[in-house]
Scaffold this motif. Structure first.
Motif, PDB file in Angstrom:
ATOM      1  N   UNK A  67       0.810  -1.224   0.000  1.00 15.66           N
ATOM      2  CA  UNK A  67       0.000   0.000   0.000  1.00 15.66           C
ATOM      3  C   UNK A  67       0.844   1.276   0.000  1.00 15.66           C
ATOM      4  N   UNK A  68       2.154   1.152  -0.199  1.00 18.94           N
ATOM      5  CA  UNK A  68       3.020   2.347  -0.262  1.00 18.94           C
ATOM      6  C   UNK A  68       3.998   2.222  -1.431  1.00 18.94           C
ATOM      7  N   UNK A  69       3.437   1.956  -2.617  1.00 18.19           N
ATOM      8  CA  UNK A  69       4.290   1.746  -3.785  1.00 18.19           C
ATOM      9  C   UNK A  69       4.543   3.019  -4.574  1.00 18.19           C
ATOM     10  N   UNK A  70       3.989   4.162  -4.089  1.00 16.06           N
ATOM     11  CA  UNK A  70       3.963   5.391  -4.890  1.00 16.06           C
ATOM     12  C   UNK A  70       5.310   5.880  -5.381  1.00 16.06           C
ATOM     13  N   UNK A 112       5.035  -6.579 -14.131  1.00 12.38           N
ATOM     14  CA  UNK A 112       5.833  -6.949 -12.954  1.00 12.38           C
ATOM     15  C   UNK A 112       5.267  -6.170 -11.770  1.00 12.38           C
ATOM     16  N   UNK A 113       5.118  -6.837 -10.642  1.00  6.21           N
ATOM     17  CA  UNK A 113       4.533  -6.120  -9.499  1.00  6.21           C
ATOM     18  C   UNK A 113       5.561  -5.227  -8.801  1.00  6.21           C
ATOM     19  N   UNK A 114       5.080  -4.077  -8.341  1.00  4.98           N
ATOM     20  CA  UNK A 114       5.927  -3.067  -7.699  1.00  4.98           C
ATOM     21  C   UNK A 114       6.171  -3.363  -6.227  1.00  4.98           C
ATOM     22  N   UNK A 172       0.549  -2.517  -8.587  1.00  2.00           N
ATOM     23  CA  UNK A 172       0.583  -2.499  -7.114  1.00  2.00           C
ATOM     24  C   UNK A 172      -0.160  -3.723  -6.552  1.00  2.00           C
ATOM     25  N   UNK A 173       0.083  -3.975  -5.247  1.00  4.09           N
ATOM     26  CA  UNK A 173      -0.782  -4.867  -4.482  1.00  4.09           C
ATOM     27  C   UNK A 173      -0.785  -6.330  -4.873  1.00  4.09           C
TER      28      UNK A 173
END
Ligand code: ZN
Length: 426
Positions: A67-70, A112-114, A172-173
């Protein structure tokens, strides 16, 4: 019996007719290895390996807790823009970069996931031990994110114009409580045009995940009046009810094929040894290769808890102080699915393996590919080359030796399903 089970699995899974979709595949794709632009793209990796490794270090050192991928998303947006793509960040936080194809009505995706599993404050500084890179998240998914950018750059360097539009997605997520929210939102937005999705997750070239393992996480809550262990004895006890219900549940038969599992993972409740508790909570994880089995297990859990509560109330001497209340809530759900053995996407991967003389086995796993597969959209999850270990631990490592082959495997699989314009049109 086995054949019957296979039919049951196929029937139970919401996989749409793959035959219908195959007709939309470009039918005149020339062998990729004969296309000089593709060869140019393939040759781009080798002289740029140090830069790709450095890129992976840079990405990994930007924290991306759930929840903090920004912050990491902004970095990926810049990197993909530098690869000549038009990039935006969607309302969910996904980075989406577009390489327009001749046919904009059909999209293939490289993703690809962050996010990482590591909480804010985890030291993500990368240490180098010879060639080896060490840091939480370095492989999962620093490897996938670095490959996402590298493949975009290789395609840019070779000026390849795909037939279908390619979207490069950093989402994300993916991990844990993120519950695949990024990929869910993305697929929701693009669903009507999505043809194929290649998910890059971690290192390796030795497998291809085509079977999406369905899982659910459930939380049971039972509450009651509570009281003194001696003076209030006889009122209904939530822990007793949970134990009664749990014993029923763990006696539920599950098949070994399709493999189906359950785990009573966490119990919390009560205030002291001499108090009748007010409440108790139980967390349960259920997994299956079959959606039908998963439904059955979830129903079984609800029925068993209901029965446990009923048994406890029937055994109680005193219901005047209050009854037991119960509920079972879904904390998270990952739908399952399976890629058809004759899918063009799997054929493209196999063709890449042949060109690269690579062996890979079919895997079953729970990844971002679960969402498209559950909707009947062709998807695979693969590693992006090199070797890694210690995923989800502070001792995670990545060794880039041989990563070039993994990058070419990704590139060839992607271009195989996207289609490449004949060179004469350039
Ligand atoms: Zn991962």
């Amino acid at each position: 019996m086995k054949r019957f089970l296979v039919w049951v699995i196929l029937f139970a899974m919401p996989v749409r007719s793959s035959l219908a979709r195959q007709t939309t595949r470009p039918s005149t794709t020339p062998p990729l290895s004969e296309n000089s632009q593709v060869r140019t793209a393939m040759a781009w990796f080798e002289p740029n390996l140090n830069g790709i490794n450095d890129l992976q270090v840079r990405i990994t050192e930007i924290p991306a807790p759930p929840f903090q991928e920004g912050q990491r998303a902004i970095a990926l947006k810049d990197l993909l823009a530098q690869a000549g793509l038009s990039v935006h960040i969607d309302p969910t936080g996904n980075v989406i970069a577009e390489l327009p194809g001749l046919n904009d009505n059909e999209i293939v995706v490289l993703s690809a996931h962050l996010d990482t599993v590591f909480p804010a404050g985890t030291d993500v500084k990368v240490r180098r031990d010879g060639e080896r890179l060490l840091a939480p998240g370095i492989s999962d998914n620093g490897t996938g994110l670095a490959a996402l950018v590298a493949v975009a750059r290789a395609i840019q360097a070779a000026q390849i114009k795909p037939r279908r539009t390619i979207l490069f997605l950093a989402d994300v997520g993916e991990e844990g409580e993120g519950n695949l929210r990024g990929i869910r939102a993305f697929v929701d937005e693009y669903r009507s045009r999505l043809k194929d999705m290649i998910v890059l997750d971690g290192a390796g070239t030795d497998y291809v995940t085509t079977i999406a393992l369905a899982s659910r996480r459930l939380e049971v809550e039972i509450t009651g009046p509570g009281g003194h262990s001696w003076s209030d004895f006889g009122i209904p006890n939530p822990i007793n009810a949970l134990v009664r219900g749990s014993v029923r549940f763990i006696n539920t038969k599950v098949p070994t094929s399709p493999r189906t599992t359950f785990n009573l993972g966490q119990i919390e409740g009560g205030t002291s040894v001499n108090s009748i508790p007010h409440e108790v909570h139980l967390k349960v994880d259920v997994r299956s290769a079959s959606l039908g089995e998963l439904d059955r297990l979830e129903s079984a859990l609800r029925e068993c808890i209901a029965a446990g509560v009923r048994d406890e109330m029937e055994a109680s001497r005193d219901l005047s102080r209050g009854k037991l209340e119960w509920k079972v809530e879904l904390m998270g759900s990952r739908p399952g699915g399976e890629l058809a053995a004759n899918s063009p996407l799997l054929a493209s991967l196999r063709a890449a393996d042949v060109i690269l003389e690579n062996d890979s086995r079919i895997e079953r796993s729970s990844t971002d590919a679960n969402i498209p597969l559950s909707l009947g959209i062709d998807a695979i999850s693969i590693g992006a080359g090199g070797n890694g270990g210690g995923a989800h631990s502070l001792l995670e490592w990545y060794d880039p030796a041989g990563r070039e082959m993994g990058l070419n495997r990704v590139l060839l699989t992607l271009l195989g399903v996207a289609g490449v314009e004949p060179e004469k049109t350039k």
